[in-house]
Design a protein around this motif. Structure first.
Motif, PDB file in Angstrom:
ATOM      1  N   TYR A 244       0.855  -1.191   0.000  1.00 41.72           N
ATOM      2  CA  TYR A 244       0.000   0.000   0.000  1.00 41.72           C
ATOM      3  C   TYR A 244       0.889   1.239   0.000  1.00 41.72           C
ATOM      4  O   TYR A 244       1.807   1.371   0.804  1.00 41.72           O
ATOM      5  CB  TYR A 244      -0.908   0.006   1.229  1.00 41.72           C
ATOM      6  CG  TYR A 244      -1.617   1.309   1.466  1.00 41.72           C
ATOM      7  CD1 TYR A 244      -2.740   1.665   0.722  1.00 41.72           C
ATOM      8  CD2 TYR A 244      -1.161   2.210   2.443  1.00 41.72           C
ATOM      9  CE1 TYR A 244      -3.397   2.872   0.939  1.00 41.72           C
ATOM     10  CE2 TYR A 244      -1.800   3.414   2.662  1.00 41.72           C
ATOM     11  CZ  TYR A 244      -2.917   3.726   1.899  1.00 41.72           C
ATOM     12  OH  TYR A 244      -3.555   4.929   2.122  1.00 41.72           O
ATOM     13  N   HIS A 246       0.528   5.318   0.259  1.00 42.91           N
ATOM     14  CA  HIS A 246      -0.386   6.399   0.614  1.00 42.91           C
ATOM     15  C   HIS A 246      -0.346   7.529  -0.423  1.00 42.91           C
ATOM     16  O   HIS A 246      -1.340   8.218  -0.651  1.00 42.91           O
ATOM     17  CB  HIS A 246      -0.034   6.940   2.003  1.00 42.91           C
ATOM     18  CG  HIS A 246      -0.902   8.078   2.426  1.00 42.91           C
ATOM     19  ND1 HIS A 246      -2.231   7.915   2.786  1.00 42.91           N
ATOM     20  CD2 HIS A 246      -0.645   9.416   2.550  1.00 42.91           C
ATOM     21  CE1 HIS A 246      -2.753   9.086   3.095  1.00 42.91           C
ATOM     22  NE2 HIS A 246      -1.805  10.007   2.977  1.00 42.91           N
ATOM     23  N   LEU A 248      -0.251   7.341  -3.660  1.00 42.38           N
ATOM     24  CA  LEU A 248      -1.188   7.079  -4.748  1.00 42.38           C
ATOM     25  C   LEU A 248      -2.617   7.412  -4.339  1.00 42.38           C
ATOM     26  O   LEU A 248      -3.390   8.000  -5.116  1.00 42.38           O
ATOM     27  CB  LEU A 248      -1.085   5.609  -5.179  1.00 42.38           C
ATOM     28  CG  LEU A 248       0.246   5.182  -5.804  1.00 42.38           C
ATOM     29  CD1 LEU A 248       0.196   3.700  -6.180  1.00 42.38           C
ATOM     30  CD2 LEU A 248       0.546   6.021  -7.042  1.00 42.38           C
ATOM     31  N   LYS A 249      -2.988   7.065  -3.138  1.00 39.39           N
ATOM     32  CA  LYS A 249      -4.333   7.383  -2.660  1.00 39.39           C
ATOM     33  C   LYS A 249      -4.539   8.891  -2.587  1.00 39.39           C
ATOM     34  O   LYS A 249      -5.582   9.418  -3.011  1.00 39.39           O
ATOM     35  CB  LYS A 249      -4.548   6.761  -1.284  1.00 39.39           C
ATOM     36  CG  LYS A 249      -5.884   7.134  -0.654  1.00 39.39           C
ATOM     37  CD  LYS A 249      -6.005   6.562   0.745  1.00 39.39           C
ATOM     38  CE  LYS A 249      -7.306   7.050   1.389  1.00 39.39           C
ATOM     39  NZ  LYS A 249      -7.452   6.520   2.769  1.00 39.39           N
ATOM     40  N   LYS A 250      -3.532   9.607  -2.081  1.00 44.46           N
ATOM     41  CA  LYS A 250      -3.644  11.066  -1.965  1.00 44.46           C
ATOM     42  C   LYS A 250      -3.735  11.701  -3.348  1.00 44.46           C
ATOM     43  O   LYS A 250      -4.485  12.661  -3.571  1.00 44.46           O
ATOM     44  CB  LYS A 250      -2.439  11.606  -1.208  1.00 44.46           C
ATOM     45  CG  LYS A 250      -2.523  13.078  -0.837  1.00 44.46           C
ATOM     46  CD  LYS A 250      -1.344  13.475   0.032  1.00 44.46           C
ATOM     47  CE  LYS A 250      -1.488  14.923   0.496  1.00 44.46           C
ATOM     48  NZ  LYS A 250      -1.553  15.887  -0.623  1.00 44.46           N
ATOM     49  N   PHE A 252      -5.007  10.341  -6.115  1.00 52.53           N
ATOM     50  CA  PHE A 252      -6.348  10.082  -6.658  1.00 52.53           C
ATOM     51  C   PHE A 252      -7.375  11.016  -6.029  1.00 52.53           C
ATOM     52  O   PHE A 252      -8.236  11.588  -6.710  1.00 52.53           O
ATOM     53  CB  PHE A 252      -6.754   8.622  -6.404  1.00 52.53           C
ATOM     54  CG  PHE A 252      -6.311   7.676  -7.484  1.00 52.53           C
ATOM     55  CD1 PHE A 252      -6.796   7.810  -8.778  1.00 52.53           C
ATOM     56  CD2 PHE A 252      -5.420   6.649  -7.212  1.00 52.53           C
ATOM     57  CE1 PHE A 252      -6.399   6.941  -9.784  1.00 52.53           C
ATOM     58  CE2 PHE A 252      -5.028   5.783  -8.209  1.00 52.53           C
ATOM     59  CZ  PHE A 252      -5.510   5.921  -9.493  1.00 52.53           C
ATOM     60  N   MET A 253      -7.278  11.185  -4.713  1.00 54.46           N
ATOM     61  CA  MET A 253      -8.293  11.988  -4.016  1.00 54.46           C
ATOM     62  C   MET A 253      -8.163  13.465  -4.336  1.00 54.46           C
ATOM     63  O   MET A 253      -9.179  14.173  -4.469  1.00 54.46           O
ATOM     64  CB  MET A 253      -8.161  11.772  -2.508  1.00 54.46           C
ATOM     65  CG  MET A 253      -8.391  10.335  -2.066  1.00 54.46           C
ATOM     66  SD  MET A 253     -10.059   9.738  -2.401  1.00 54.46           S
ATOM     67  CE  MET A 253     -11.018  10.783  -1.286  1.00 54.46           C
ATOM     68  N   ASP A 254      -6.950  13.995  -4.485  1.00 50.71           N
ATOM     69  CA  ASP A 254      -6.750  15.424  -4.666  1.00 50.71           C
ATOM     70  C   ASP A 254      -6.780  15.868  -6.121  1.00 50.71           C
ATOM     71  O   ASP A 254      -7.203  16.993  -6.415  1.00 50.71           O
ATOM     72  CB  ASP A 254      -5.412  15.858  -4.042  1.00 50.71           C
ATOM     73  CG  ASP A 254      -5.385  15.643  -2.535  1.00 50.71           C
ATOM     74  OD1 ASP A 254      -6.482  15.461  -1.945  1.00 50.71           O
ATOM     75  OD2 ASP A 254      -4.275  15.640  -1.954  1.00 50.71           O
ATOM     76  N   CYS A 256      -7.716  13.772  -9.155  1.00 50.61           N
ATOM     77  CA  CYS A 256      -8.423  13.035 -10.197  1.00 50.61           C
ATOM     78  C   CYS A 256      -9.942  13.180 -10.049  1.00 50.61           C
ATOM     79  O   CYS A 256     -10.461  13.458  -8.966  1.00 50.61           O
ATOM     80  CB  CYS A 256      -8.054  11.555 -10.148  1.00 50.61           C
ATOM     81  SG  CYS A 256      -6.325  11.227 -10.526  1.00 50.61           S
ATOM     82  N   ILE A 260     -13.003   6.175 -11.763  1.00 49.75           N
ATOM     83  CA  ILE A 260     -11.792   5.357 -11.763  1.00 49.75           C
ATOM     84  C   ILE A 260     -12.039   4.120 -12.616  1.00 49.75           C
ATOM     85  O   ILE A 260     -13.040   3.423 -12.455  1.00 49.75           O
ATOM     86  CB  ILE A 260     -11.384   4.950 -10.333  1.00 49.75           C
ATOM     87  CG1 ILE A 260     -11.085   6.201  -9.495  1.00 49.75           C
ATOM     88  CG2 ILE A 260     -10.159   4.043 -10.369  1.00 49.75           C
ATOM     89  CD1 ILE A 260     -10.759   5.898  -8.062  1.00 49.75           C
TER      90      ILE A 260
END
Length: 282
Positions: A244, A246, A248-250, A252-254, A256, A260
């Motif tokens: 995992y 973090h 990549l998650k940040k 996508f959220m900020d 994109c 998905i």
């Protein structure tokens, strides 16, 4: 007075050293007795040794390289590689009489052929030198040589496979025949191609071992980064399960849109499995 002059003349005369010749008979080889201190079959002395004896420099191709008496090699391993390549390209199938760290002696496998070669270190150092070589053959050229193993062929076809990883086996077989002048079976070509692909792509198991170093490098170079590397439960040695990140998650959220796409494929490696990829649009 004349007698005194004759005596003084005899004392001042320089005494020339006697010339000692060492001959090696037809059936005598340095490796048979293990004593090579008296072997002086090479021409020249220590002063002009570098001028008389060539030094082997490993080329891209052994096509125009000839092994001669006096040729020097960095070590025994380089001599064995050069001897293998020379024998395959010249159609000589050999067997080793002595294959040790201190001496290498080989002869032609054909009964009655006098071809032989002997090499050993120079003054106990790592440098190897061809001391004796009988280069006359009475046998015909052979295109089936057991020295052309899968490891040898893998090095010769590595560039071709790098350019075209899906090259057919028969095409590789024909390329080996034209480039190395040797006939090999399809199964040996398949093993050589597998080894060449492994040399190009690397070992899968060693690549998984680098994941721990990758995570530590990311933490050191990007303070605040969060990575979670999970292994399969009750696995010893540890087996990779998932990782995992973090960042990549940040991302996508900020950055994109809330749409998905998900895609996947099967992994055609020794470990198998599936790879799922999430794709977003900025």
């Amino acid at each position: 007075m004349k007698k005194l002059k004759r005596v003084m003349h005899d004392k001042n005369r320089k005494k020339l050293p006697e010339r000692v010749e060492t001959k090696v008979g037809e059936n005598e080889w340095a490796s048979d007795d293990g004593n090579e201190d008296d072997l002086v079959s090479l021409e020249g002395s220590d002063d002009n040794e570098n001028e008389k004896h060539p030094v082997f420099k490993e080329p891209d191709s052994m096509k125009n390289v000839n092994l001669v008496v006096g040729m020097k090699f960095q070590n025994a391993a380089q001599f064995r590689v050069a001897l293998r390549d020379w024998c395959i390209r010249n159609g000589v199938d050999i067997e080793f009489l002595k294959n040790e760290a201190a001496r290498v002696t080989a002869k032609c496998k054909v009964e009655g052929c006098e071809w032989r070669i002997h090499a050993s270190p120079i003054q106990g150092g790592p440098t190897f030198q061809i001391k004796i070589m009988k280069d006359k053959h009475i046998c015909t050229r052979t295109y089936e040589n057991r020295l052309a193993n899968a490891s040898y062929l893998a090095k010769r076809i590595e560039n071709a496979i790098r350019d075209n990883p899906t090259i057919p086996i028969q095409q590789l077989k024909n390329r080996i025949r034209s480039k190395c002048n040797v006939d090999v079976s399809r199964f040996k070509v398949m093993r050589a191609k597998k080894e060449a692909l492994q040399r190009i792509r690397g070992d899968d198991a060693k690549q998984y071992e680098l994941l721990w170093d990758y995570c530590e490098t990311v933490r050191n170079c990007n303070p605040g980064s969060k990575l979670i590397l999970k292994k399969l439960e009750n696995s010893d040695p540890p087996v990779f399960d998932r990782m995992y990140l973090h960042a990549l998650k940040k991302g996508f959220m900020d950055g994109c849109r809330p749409i998905i796409g998900l895609d996947g494929c099967f992994l055609k490696t020794v470990y198998g499995g599936q790879l799922l990829v999430a794709v977003g649009r900025d």
